[in-house]
Design a protein around this motif. Structure first.
Motif, PDB file in Angstrom:
ATOM      1  N   SER A   2       1.620 -21.270  36.371  1.00 24.15           N
ATOM      2  CA  SER A   2       1.938 -20.618  35.066  1.00 24.15           C
ATOM      3  C   SER A   2       3.334 -21.378  34.870  1.00 24.15           C
ATOM      4  O   SER A   2       4.364 -21.391  35.177  1.00 24.15           O
ATOM      5  CB  SER A   2       2.125 -18.620  35.005  1.00 24.15           C
ATOM      6  OG  SER A   2       2.484 -18.370  34.130  1.00 24.15           O
ATOM      7  N   PRO A  44     -12.455 -12.684  31.639  1.00 26.43           N
ATOM      8  CA  PRO A  44     -11.807 -12.409  30.578  1.00 26.43           C
ATOM      9  C   PRO A  44     -10.987 -11.176  29.847  1.00 26.43           C
ATOM     10  O   PRO A  44     -11.924 -10.469  30.324  1.00 26.43           O
ATOM     11  CB  PRO A  44     -12.313 -13.214  29.363  1.00 26.43           C
ATOM     12  CG  PRO A  44     -13.829 -13.237  29.488  1.00 26.43           C
ATOM     13  CD  PRO A  44     -14.412 -13.062  31.393  1.00 26.43           C
ATOM     14  N   GLY A 102      -7.122 -21.358  33.079  1.00 23.75           N
ATOM     15  CA  GLY A 102      -7.344 -20.777  31.350  1.00 23.75           C
ATOM     16  C   GLY A 102      -6.734 -22.183  30.956  1.00 23.75           C
ATOM     17  O   GLY A 102      -7.559 -23.121  29.236  1.00 23.75           O
ATOM     18  N   SER A 149     -10.861 -19.636  28.840  1.00 25.11           N
ATOM     19  CA  SER A 149     -10.463 -20.038  27.686  1.00 25.11           C
ATOM     20  C   SER A 149     -10.576 -20.037  26.073  1.00 25.11           C
ATOM     21  O   SER A 149     -10.059 -19.143  25.394  1.00 25.11           O
ATOM     22  CB  SER A 149      -9.922 -21.595  28.042  1.00 25.11           C
ATOM     23  OG  SER A 149      -9.450 -22.529  28.655  1.00 25.11           O
ATOM     24  N   ASN A 171     -10.895 -16.036  26.435  1.00 25.93           N
ATOM     25  CA  ASN A 171      -9.451 -14.649  27.558  1.00 25.93           C
ATOM     26  C   ASN A 171      -8.229 -14.619  25.666  1.00 25.93           C
ATOM     27  O   ASN A 171      -7.425 -15.927  25.735  1.00 25.93           O
ATOM     28  CB  ASN A 171      -9.208 -15.329  28.646  1.00 25.93           C
ATOM     29  CG  ASN A 171      -8.038 -14.215  29.119  1.00 25.93           C
ATOM     30  OD1 ASN A 171      -8.584 -13.545  29.896  1.00 25.93           O
ATOM     31  ND2 ASN A 171      -7.303 -14.705  29.153  1.00 25.93           N
ATOM     32  N   PHE A 205      -2.859 -16.570  33.440  1.00 27.89           N
ATOM     33  CA  PHE A 205      -4.133 -17.142  32.360  1.00 27.89           C
ATOM     34  C   PHE A 205      -4.865 -18.617  32.111  1.00 27.89           C
ATOM     35  O   PHE A 205      -5.416 -19.261  32.685  1.00 27.89           O
ATOM     36  CB  PHE A 205      -4.641 -16.748  31.249  1.00 27.89           C
ATOM     37  CG  PHE A 205      -5.294 -17.660  29.793  1.00 27.89           C
ATOM     38  CD1 PHE A 205      -6.381 -17.188  30.627  1.00 27.89           C
ATOM     39  CD2 PHE A 205      -4.527 -18.454  28.811  1.00 27.89           C
ATOM     40  CE1 PHE A 205      -7.278 -17.937  29.496  1.00 27.89           C
ATOM     41  CE2 PHE A 205      -5.423 -18.998  27.725  1.00 27.89           C
ATOM     42  CZ  PHE A 205      -6.762 -19.247  28.565  1.00 27.89           C
ATOM     43  N   ASN A 249      -3.083 -13.295  31.221  1.00 27.35           N
ATOM     44  CA  ASN A 249      -3.214 -13.098  32.936  1.00 27.35           C
ATOM     45  C   ASN A 249      -5.131 -13.260  32.428  1.00 27.35           C
ATOM     46  O   ASN A 249      -5.953 -12.295  31.140  1.00 27.35           O
ATOM     47  CB  ASN A 249      -3.341 -11.815  33.713  1.00 27.35           C
ATOM     48  CG  ASN A 249      -1.945 -11.547  33.801  1.00 27.35           C
ATOM     49  OD1 ASN A 249      -1.274 -12.637  33.894  1.00 27.35           O
ATOM     50  ND2 ASN A 249      -1.437 -10.329  33.695  1.00 27.35           N
ATOM     51  N   PHE A 250      -5.714 -12.621  33.334  1.00 28.09           N
ATOM     52  CA  PHE A 250      -7.302 -12.752  33.582  1.00 28.09           C
ATOM     53  C   PHE A 250      -7.785 -12.634  35.277  1.00 28.09           C
ATOM     54  O   PHE A 250      -6.515 -11.678  36.045  1.00 28.09           O
ATOM     55  CB  PHE A 250      -8.342 -13.643  32.959  1.00 28.09           C
ATOM     56  CG  PHE A 250      -8.402 -14.668  34.350  1.00 28.09           C
ATOM     57  CD1 PHE A 250      -9.335 -15.099  34.991  1.00 28.09           C
ATOM     58  CD2 PHE A 250      -7.379 -15.851  33.760  1.00 28.09           C
ATOM     59  CE1 PHE A 250      -9.014 -15.612  36.115  1.00 28.09           C
ATOM     60  CE2 PHE A 250      -7.482 -17.488  34.697  1.00 28.09           C
ATOM     61  CZ  PHE A 250      -8.437 -17.098  35.510  1.00 28.09           C
TER      62      PHE A 250
END
Length: 251
Positions: free
Chosen positions: A226, A73, A181, A48, A51, A177, A55-56
């Motif tokens: 998401s 990240p 995240g 967190s 990134n 993410f 996205n990661f």
């Protein structure tokens, strides 16, 4: 505790996976379909903090004869960050059964028409189910996809190894993410599980990753999704989805 490997160890693990993924006997020895990846609070906070993109990336590797998942990240432009070490997780058994709860809220709409002479001329009741403005996946569908992996992944690997020499087997995943995240407050652990999704584009099963947040206090679990309408709602493997993003570790 932040579990990491050095960049050199990650590169070596990724290279080893690329070398063994064409050998079904080796895949069979390192991939147990009943095992999962697990990320603790420190690892989630690490991602967190670093990134900066929607996205990661996660890379698949083999380290000390274990399959690992490597978190990478991205910066604001979607480029992988060049770090000295990266957070990782190995496949492990689930410590407890996961109790997944999906709550759907319905709306009851009551409509009353009051006429000009102040009399009730009509009254109706209507129930509205929840609607989604994004391509969300329900718990039932996700669990079926997880179960499909558990039952069929070795057959899938066998076919990919012998028919396509492992060239179509994933090296990395592009993950929304928010799937890892930004878990809900109070979540101390996130479980990552392989699953199979049917691709309309490729007309075949495509592996994906599903992330589940665990609440140790409530002993409950919830699939993380998401909430960005402009992002994909599932983790896309490369191959075949290698168009978006620069995968530096694959060069």
């Amino acid at each position: 505790m932040l579990i990491t490997l050095t960049k050199e160890e990650c590169i070596s693990a990724i290279k080893t996976w690329k070398e063994v993924k064409s050998d079904y006997s080796k895949i069979e020895s390192i991939i147990n379909p009943q095992l999962v990846f697990s990320f603790n609070r420190e690892q989630i906070d690490w991602l967190s903090k670093l990134n900066k993109y929607k996205n990661f990336h996660t890379y698949i590797g083999v380290h000390r004869d274990e399959l690992i998942l490597i978190l990478v990240p991205l910066d604001q432009s979607g480029t992988e960050l060049k770090l000295s070490e990266y957070s990782t997780s190995s496949l492990i058994p689930l410590a407890i059964d996961l109790k997944l709860v999906e709550i759907e809220e319905t709306t009851k709409i009551k409509t009353t028409v009051l006429s000009q002479d102040l009399k009730i001329s009509s009254y109706t009741e209507e129930f509205k189910l929840p609607t989604e403005n994004r391509p969300a996946v329900g718990e039932k569908t996700a669990l079926q996809e997880i179960e499909s992996w558990s039952n069929e992944c070795h057959d899938w690997f066998y076919c990919e190894c012998f028919d396509f020499l492992g060239k179509r087997i994933f090296n990395t995943f592009t993950v929304p993410f928010e799937d890892l995240g930004k878990p809900e407050e109070g979540i101390d652990q996130v479980i990552c599980i392989f699953a199979f999704k049917i691709s309309v584009l490729y007309k075949r099963q495509i592996p994906t990753l599903i992330f589940i947040a665990l609440d140790d206090k409530q002993l409950g679990a919830q699939i993380i999704r998401s909430t960005d309408d402009n992002s994909y709602d599932w983790s896309q493997p490369c191959p075949p989805f290698c168009k978006e993003g620069n995968f530096d570790f694959l060069e």
